[in-house]
Structure formats: structure tokens, C-alpha cells
Design a protein around this motif. Structure first.
Motif, short mmCIF file in Angstrom:
data_model
loop_
_atom_site.label_atom_id
_atom_site.label_comp_id
_atom_site.label_asym_id
_atom_site.label_seq_id
_atom_site.Cartn_x
_atom_site.Cartn_y
_atom_site.Cartn_z
N ALA A 83 36.69 41.42 50.36
CA ALA A 83 37.50 41.94 49.37
C ALA A 83 39.00 40.77 49.69
O ALA A 83 39.07 40.94 48.17
N VAL A 84 39.26 41.02 51.10
CA VAL A 84 40.01 39.99 50.63
C VAL A 84 40.00 38.37 49.84
O VAL A 84 41.02 38.00 49.53
N GLN A 85 39.52 37.39 50.60
CA GLN A 85 38.63 36.42 50.06
C GLN A 85 38.70 36.53 48.54
O GLN A 85 38.69 35.78 47.49
N SER A 86 37.81 37.59 48.02
CA SER A 86 37.71 37.13 46.69
C SER A 86 39.06 37.26 46.37
O SER A 86 38.69 37.43 44.47
N LEU A 87 39.92 38.18 46.34
CA LEU A 87 41.40 38.53 45.32
C LEU A 87 41.75 37.02 45.62
O LEU A 87 42.39 36.18 44.73
N VAL A 88 41.80 36.36 46.73
CA VAL A 88 42.26 34.86 47.26
C VAL A 88 41.90 33.90 46.08
O VAL A 88 41.97 33.55 45.13
N ASP A 89 40.19 34.11 46.17
CA ASP A 89 39.39 32.63 45.21
C ASP A 89 40.10 33.53 43.41
O ASP A 89 40.00 32.17 42.54
N ALA A 90 40.14 34.81 43.24
CA ALA A 90 40.54 34.83 42.08
C ALA A 90 41.71 34.34 41.71
O ALA A 90 42.11 34.05 40.11
N VAL A 91 42.82 33.91 42.67
CA VAL A 91 44.33 33.85 42.23
C VAL A 91 43.97 32.52 42.08
O VAL A 91 44.74 31.53 41.10
N GLU A 92 43.12 31.51 42.52
CA GLU A 92 43.07 30.26 43.33
C GLU A 92 42.14 29.44 42.07
O GLU A 92 42.38 27.88 41.94
N LYS A 93 41.54 29.96 41.60
CA LYS A 93 40.11 29.37 41.64
C LYS A 93 39.56 29.89 40.11
O LYS A 93 38.81 28.99 39.46
N THR A 94 40.16 30.49 38.91
CA THR A 94 39.33 31.70 38.20
C THR A 94 40.50 30.65 37.37
O THR A 94 41.43 30.20 37.10
N PRO A 95 39.60 29.85 35.85
CA PRO A 95 40.19 29.49 35.45
C PRO A 95 41.32 29.51 34.74
O PRO A 95 41.25 30.98 34.62
N SER A 96 41.70 28.71 34.01
CA SER A 96 43.34 28.41 33.85
C SER A 96 43.37 30.15 32.51
O SER A 96 44.36 29.90 31.82
N HIS A 97 41.85 30.25 31.79
CA HIS A 97 42.69 30.48 30.06
C HIS A 97 41.14 31.41 30.27
O HIS A 97 40.47 31.25 31.09
N GLY A 98 41.14 32.56 30.25
CA GLY A 98 40.17 33.66 29.56
C GLY A 98 40.00 34.79 30.22
O GLY A 98 41.28 34.91 30.77
N SER A 99 39.02 35.89 30.10
CA SER A 99 38.57 36.76 30.78
C SER A 99 37.78 36.63 31.29
O SER A 99 36.54 36.36 31.48
N PHE A 100 37.78 37.01 32.93
CA PHE A 100 36.75 37.09 33.74
C PHE A 100 36.06 38.58 34.46
O PHE A 100 37.32 39.12 34.50
N VAL A 101 35.03 38.64 34.37
CA VAL A 101 34.64 39.85 35.18
C VAL A 101 33.50 40.14 35.97
O VAL A 101 32.38 38.86 36.10
N ALA A 102 34.18 40.45 37.72
CA ALA A 102 32.73 39.92 38.71
C ALA A 102 33.02 41.12 39.14
O ALA A 102 34.00 41.80 39.83
N ASN A 103 31.36 41.02 39.64
CA ASN A 103 31.77 42.41 41.07
C ASN A 103 31.80 41.86 42.63
O ASN A 103 31.95 40.75 42.69
N ALA A 104 32.24 42.47 43.29
CA ALA A 104 33.16 41.90 44.60
C ALA A 104 31.89 42.32 45.51
O ALA A 104 32.72 43.79 45.88
N THR A 105 31.35 42.47 46.44
CA THR A 105 30.36 43.63 47.35
C THR A 105 29.74 42.21 48.48
O THR A 105 29.95 40.86 48.32
N ASP A 106 29.29 42.30 49.45
CA ASP A 106 29.04 41.57 50.40
C ASP A 106 27.75 40.94 49.58
O ASP A 106 27.20 41.27 48.77
N PRO A 107 27.19 39.86 50.54
CA PRO A 107 26.05 39.05 50.33
C PRO A 107 24.84 39.28 50.29
O PRO A 107 24.25 39.41 49.52
N GLN A 108 24.84 40.86 51.29
CA GLN A 108 23.37 41.32 51.01
C GLN A 108 23.50 43.09 50.99
O GLN A 108 24.54 43.67 51.60
#
Length: 298
Positions: free
Chosen positions: A196-221
Motif C-alpha cells: 500500500a505504501v509503495q503504491s502511494l509513493v508510485d502514485a506520487v512519483e510515477k503517475t503522468p503529470s496530466h490526466g485522471s487515473f484509477v488503479a486497484n492496489a492489491t498484492d500480486p496474487q
């Protein structure tokens, strides 16, 4: 990057804030903790939220984690929904007052609970899923704003070895301390605190700078209910999944209390799996309508 985190002293926030700081970000928090938070306020209070956002000053990104997620005691359904929605509404209004809406990256912690309301076949109502309704309403509110970028993360139940309350809902018969081992076992998507923490860090740092995005945050399996049973001490009662589903159908014939119990039991026996996604690979679709008739103002 200068980042504002709401709910920074909460369960998820207290792990996210140091992770962001460890990556060199300047993090300010607003919340109710007089020692840990940069600015202290009740986010359901619009004026206090505006003052707190103004005190924090200019930021590049906002990570919105503050919510009522577990302790619903003493809250009517409408009050629960409005409490969660009003925090988001007040935060947006405060950013707008500072002229910051169009310049910030906004990351919002939502929940896979919204899928109950988006599933048109099941026709679950806001009264039946108030937490999911509050999260969906917040998503809809945010989707209408002209943020520089918006990333909504729909988290599967988050856990770590010391916080297994959401896991317990899939092990103990609803409303009891009777531990069941279902066969065949349902499969469940969960999200470890680290992921969960890594997902939030990625969302801050890696989400494209423009647009709206929705993602599920889950364990790999997804994980089987049989394995979850082993996370808790004591003997488990083996029960055929089909038998418990039949029991749930019978409960549904017993008036409103029976229908409520049936729904909880049916959720216990159902697979709850969602595809894993990373923010930068997310879909841009917002959909669904909670249909509130009451104002969401505080």
C-alpha cells in the motif's frame, strides 16, 4: 517535491509519511494529532481545513488518506457517508481558495468497496454499503475538479501482522468468534501495508503529470480463505461453502434483519478478487452514481 498528506498520523499515513521523506520529499501533514501533524484540524470543519491548508503553504502534490474506515460506532449511515465525503469536499474547497487545484497532483486513497455499488447486477444500495458509498461519492467529487493530475487508488483490505481486522472478516463467521474453514475456499485480494505504501509513493512519483487515473492496489496474487484461517490461533470448523451459501439464501427470507445477515454471510463465502494495477497503467474511467439526496456539506 513538497507534499501535503491528510491523515498522516493514521494507520496508513504513519507509514507513508516516513517513506516519502526517505525518498527526499518535503512532507507536511494535516490531521488531529497535536504532535505529529504539521497543522491540526478536523477535516469535517470547512473553515478549519482552509486555515490548515493555508498554514501549510504551497505544495506540489496532495495525498488524501483521511477517512472514517473502521470505527463506525454511534454513526448513522448518512452521517458516516457525509463524514467521509465532507473531508474531501472541504479539502478541495481549501485548495481552490489557495488557487492550487489546477497545479497539484492529487492522490486519493479509495477502496475496492466501491465495486459493490458499481456492480449493476447485484444492485447494492448506499444504505447497505455506506463505506463504499462514501468512497465512490468522493471519487465522483474529485473527478469533476480540474487537477493537474488525479490518481485514485482503490485499495484492497490493508493488513500487516499487527492489524488483521479486515482479514478476520474473512475467517470468523460474521458477528461471531467462530472460525470457519470453507471448502472449496473462496479467494480474496488483500493489500499488505508495504505494498500500500509503495503504491502511494508510485502514485506520487510515477503517475503522468496530466490526466485522471484509477488503479486497484492489491498484492500480486489473491490468497485462499484456507490460508487466512491459519493466520489466527485456534481450531476452525470445516464447512462446505455451498452449505453456507444456502444458509445465507434462507436468511434472506427472514425480513430486513435476515436480509442484512444474509448479505454479510454471502460476502463471507464470495470470492473477492481484483486485478493488481500500478497507477501509471490505470484506467481513466469514473463511473457509477451513489444517488445521495442529502447535501454533503459539513
Amino acid at each position: 517535491m513538497r507534499i501535503l498528506v491528510t491523515g498522516g498520523s493514521g494507520y496508513l499515513g504513519s507509514a507513508v509519511v516516513p517513506a516519502l521523506r526517505a525518498r527526499g520529499h518535503d512532507v507536511a501533514t494535516i490531521g488531529r494529532h497535536p504532535v505529529l501533524d504539521t497543522a491540526v484540524c478536523d477535516l469535517t470543519d470547512g473553515g478549519a481545513t482552509r486555515d490548515a491548508v493555508r498554514a501549510v503553504g504551497e505544495v506540489d502534490a496532495v495525498v488524501h488518506l483521511a477517512a472514517r474506515a473502521h470505527d463506525f460506532r454511534g454513526l448513522a449511515i448518512d452521517d458516516l457517508v457525509l463524514a467521509n465525503v465532507s473531508t474531501t469536499r472541504n479539502l478541495v474547497a481549501a485548495l481552490r481558495a489557495e488557487g492550487a487545484v489546477t497545479s497539484v497532483r492529487f492522490v486519493h486513497a479509495s477502496s475496492v468497496a466501491v465495486y459493490e455499488l458499481l456492480d449493476t447486477k447485484r444492485r447494492v444500495t448506499a444504505a447497505e454499503s455506506p463505506y463504499g458509498a462514501s468512497k465512490l461519492a468522493a471519487e465522483q467529487l474529485l473527478s469533476a475538479e480540474p487537477f493537474r493530475s488525479l490518481c485514485v487508488l482503490r485499495f484492497a483490505p490493508i493488513y500487516d501482522p499487527a492489524h488483521l481486522q479486515d482479514v478476520a472478516k474473512r475467517v470468523f463467521l460474521p458477528g461471531t468468534r467462530v472460525k470457519l474453514r470453507l471448502y472449496p475456499p473462496p479467494m480474496h485480494s488483500l493489500c499488505s501495508l508495504d505494498r500500500a505504501v509503495q503504491s502511494l509513493v508510485d502514485a506520487v512519483e510515477k503517475t503522468p503529470s496530466h490526466g485522471s487515473f484509477v488503479a486497484n492496489a492489491t498484492d500480486p496474487q489473491p490468497i485462499s480463505q484456507r490460508e487466512l484461517v491459519g493466520w489466527f490461533p485456534g481450531l476452525a470448523v470445516p464447512v462446505p461453502t455451498a452449505a453456507l451459501r444456502a444458509f445465507a439464501r434462507g436468511l434472506s427470507l427472514c425480513g430486513q434483519p435476515g436480509r442484512a445477515a444474509s448479505r454479510l454471510t454471502s460476502k463471507f463465502t464470495a470470492d473477492t478478487t481484483y486485478p493488481q494495477a500500478i497507477a501509471v497503467h490505470a484506467t481513466s474511467e469514473f463511473q457509477g452514481d451513489v444517488g445521495f439526496t442529502k447535501s454533503a456539506s459539513p
